[in-house]
Design a protein around this motif. Structure first.
Motif, PDB file in Angstrom:
ATOM      1  N   PRO A   1      34.593   2.481  18.976  1.00 15.39           N
ATOM      2  CA  PRO A   1      34.909   2.664  20.385  1.00 15.39           C
ATOM      3  C   PRO A   1      34.046   3.776  20.964  1.00 15.39           C
ATOM      4  CG  PRO A   1      36.617   3.698  19.055  1.00 15.39           C
ATOM      5  CD  PRO A   1      35.588   3.145  18.106  1.00 15.39           C
TER       6      PRO A   1
ATOM      7  N   TYR B   1      33.660   6.185  24.409  1.00 14.95           N
ATOM      8  CA  TYR B   1      34.128   6.616  25.730  1.00 14.95           C
ATOM      9  C   TYR B   1      33.263   7.785  26.185  1.00 14.95           C
ATOM     10  CZ  TYR B   1      37.269   8.355  29.366  1.00 14.95           C
ATOM     11  OH  TYR B   1      37.798   8.797  30.542  1.00 14.95           O
TER      12      TYR B   1
ATOM     13  N   LYS C   1      37.014  13.656  23.285  1.00 15.86           N
ATOM     14  CA  LYS C   1      37.673  12.949  24.376  1.00 15.86           C
ATOM     15  C   LYS C   1      39.176  13.007  24.202  1.00 15.86           C
ATOM     16  CE  LYS C   1      33.554  11.828  25.693  1.00 15.86           C
ATOM     17  NZ  LYS C   1      32.799  12.164  24.501  1.00 15.86           N
TER      18      LYS C   1
HETATM   19  N1  UDP Z   1      37.518   7.272  22.505  1.00 10.01           N
HETATM   20  C1  UDP Z   1      37.740   6.124  23.248  1.00 10.01           C
HETATM   21  N2  UDP Z   1      38.614   6.178  24.304  1.00 10.01           N
HETATM   22  C2  UDP Z   1      39.273   7.322  24.666  1.00 10.01           C
HETATM   23  C3  UDP Z   1      39.055   8.491  23.859  1.00 10.01           C
HETATM   24  C4  UDP Z   1      38.174   8.426  22.797  1.00 10.01           C
HETATM   25  O1  UDP Z   1      37.174   5.074  22.969  1.00 10.01           O
HETATM   26  O2  UDP Z   1      40.039   7.304  25.619  1.00 10.01           O
HETATM   27  C5  UDP Z   1      36.562   7.217  21.373  1.00 10.01           C
HETATM   28  C6  UDP Z   1      35.456   8.243  21.415  1.00 10.01           C
HETATM   29  O3  UDP Z   1      34.358   7.785  22.182  1.00 10.01           O
HETATM   30  C7  UDP Z   1      35.109   8.407  19.948  1.00 10.01           C
HETATM   31  C8  UDP Z   1      36.444   8.175  19.260  1.00 10.01           C
HETATM   32  O4  UDP Z   1      37.265   7.487  20.197  1.00 10.01           O
HETATM   33  O5  UDP Z   1      34.192   7.431  19.506  1.00 10.01           O
HETATM   34  C9  UDP Z   1      37.089   9.459  18.818  1.00 10.01           C
HETATM   35  O6  UDP Z   1      37.225  10.321  19.915  1.00 10.01           O
HETATM   36  P1  UDP Z   1      36.828  11.846  19.839  1.00 10.01           P
HETATM   37  O7  UDP Z   1      35.582  12.037  19.030  1.00 10.01           O
HETATM   38  O8  UDP Z   1      36.779  12.375  21.222  1.00 10.01           O
HETATM   39  O9  UDP Z   1      38.088  12.452  19.083  1.00 10.01           O
HETATM   40  P2  UDP Z   1      38.064  13.638  17.981  1.00 10.01           P
HETATM   41  O10 UDP Z   1      37.014  13.281  16.974  1.00 10.01           O
HETATM   42  O11 UDP Z   1      37.732  14.869  18.728  1.00 10.01           O
HETATM   43  O12 UDP Z   1      39.447  13.620  17.429  1.00 10.01           O
END
Ligand code: UDP
Ligand code: MG
Length: 318
Positions: free
Chosen positions: A17, A19, A213
């Motif tokens: 995914p 975003y 995100k």
């Molecule tokens: N993501 C998404 N939709 C959202 C939030 C996040 O598709 O509403 C995706 C984002 O692009 C990434 C993955 O989910 O590929 C994990 O998000 P992030 O890296 O921001 O989270 P973290 O690694 O900080 O927990």
């Protein structure tokens, strides 16, 4: 149905995914290709744009023009990480499907190992994150606390450091898609499925580009949604509190009768008022809990899709 049937279907799909990840798309595709093509099996990369407001979609389209193995799906709006992931799993046609974040925090070097485990016969190959140095103390602590609470309340075992970086067999993906949970909590559902699984450890890398995100409100919504969709414990909690206060009320009543017997008048409106407000408090808590579950039933009755694809990019097979 014509020439398509002669093309080999990919046996491996990689789903991510995205975003607002415009700075990560090209690097992600390049990194995945580097580690996956030596496996020598036909593969595809499915990139899901979760309603980004930056150049993510044009990057995905560009990659799908450059590489026949890249396909893109653009959701109609931001459905959240779990919805986007589900969209990707639905789009994937491989026999083995790897899901991972699009920011390169999940190392693509691990994919060949995940695939090897699948070939050994595991239907689910999970990964376990060893905490990276740049993971904040807050995130580590809340994650540990949440998974402990979740496992205790739901009876679904889950270790901290569990993420959505894993390989799923086609049968597991199909089973997952048939689950009709209102709040998607894919890692919980996978654990609930109970297919034969293995776990590989990995070290999370730093984000390649951009910022996280997952804001705090998003994390809280994710956590409470997960517990509400997997457990009836909050509802039972209300029942137990109700029993306890009823017991207390009986004791109070006995005490009042005892005082009455002794001919002493019952003093104290305050205590009555306190008791009343206590009861009201409990009543309202219970009403809130019931309301929450009713809301879930309502949503389920509406049977809304958990994501909507607006457009696609890449070679259109099927
Ligand atoms: N993501 C998404 N939709 C959202 C939030 C996040 O598709 O509403 C995706 C984002 O692009 C990434 C993955 O989910 O590929 C994990 O998000 P992030 O890296 O921001 O989270 P973290 O690694 O900080 O927990
Ligand atoms: Mg990340």
């Amino acid at each position: 149905m014509s020439e398509i049937d002669h093309k080999p279907r990919p046996s491996l799909s990689i789903v991510a995914p995205m975003y607002n990840e415009e700075g990560n798309v090209a690097a992600f595709v390049a990194a995945v290709e580097t580690y996956v093509s030596p496996i020598g099996t036909p593969f595809e990369i499915i990139l899901v744009d979760d309603g980004s407001s930056d150049g993510t979609w044009s990057q995905i389209s560009e990659q799908s023009r450059l590489h026949p193995f890249v396909r893109g799906a653009r959701l109609a709006r931001n459905f959240g990480h779990q919805g986007a992931l589900m969209a990707g799993l639905t789009e994937a046609r491989g026999q083995a499907i790897v899901s991972m974040d699009g920011d390169l925090q999940h190392p693509p070097e691990l994919i060949p190992e995940l695939f090897a485990r699948w070939r050994e016969g595991y239907k689910v190959v999970n990964t376990q994150r060893a905490d990276a140095e740049d993971t904040t103390f807050f995130k580590r602590a809340t994650s540990r606390w949440f998974y402990g609470l979740f496992s205790r309340l739901t009876g679904v075992a889950m270790a901290p450091g569990n993420s959505d970086f894993r390989l799923l067999d086609r049968s597991a993906v199909d089973a997952l898609r048939s689950m009709n949970d209102v709040d998607l909590f894919i890692r919980g559902s996978v654990s609930w499925l109970g297919f034969r699984s293995a776990t590989l450890p990995y070290r999370a890398a730093k984000r390649f580009s951009g910022r996280t995100k997952y804001s705090l409100p998003k994390m809280l919504r994710f956590a409470s949604g997960a517990i509400l969709s997997f457990s009836l414990a909050p509802l039972r909690l209300g029942i137990w509190i109700g029993f306890m206060t009823s017991g207390l009320a009986v004791l109070e009543f006995v005490y009042i009768l005892y005082r009455y017997e002794q001919g002493r008048t019952i003093a104290g409106w305050p205590s009555v008022m306190a008791f009343l407000s206590l009861m009201f408090g409990i009543l309202f808590v219970l009403l809130g809990v019931i309301g929450t579950y009713l809301g879930k039933i309502f949503e389920l009755l509406k049977n809304r899709p958990r994501f909507l694809i607006g457009e696609r990019a890449g070679v259109s097979q099927d």
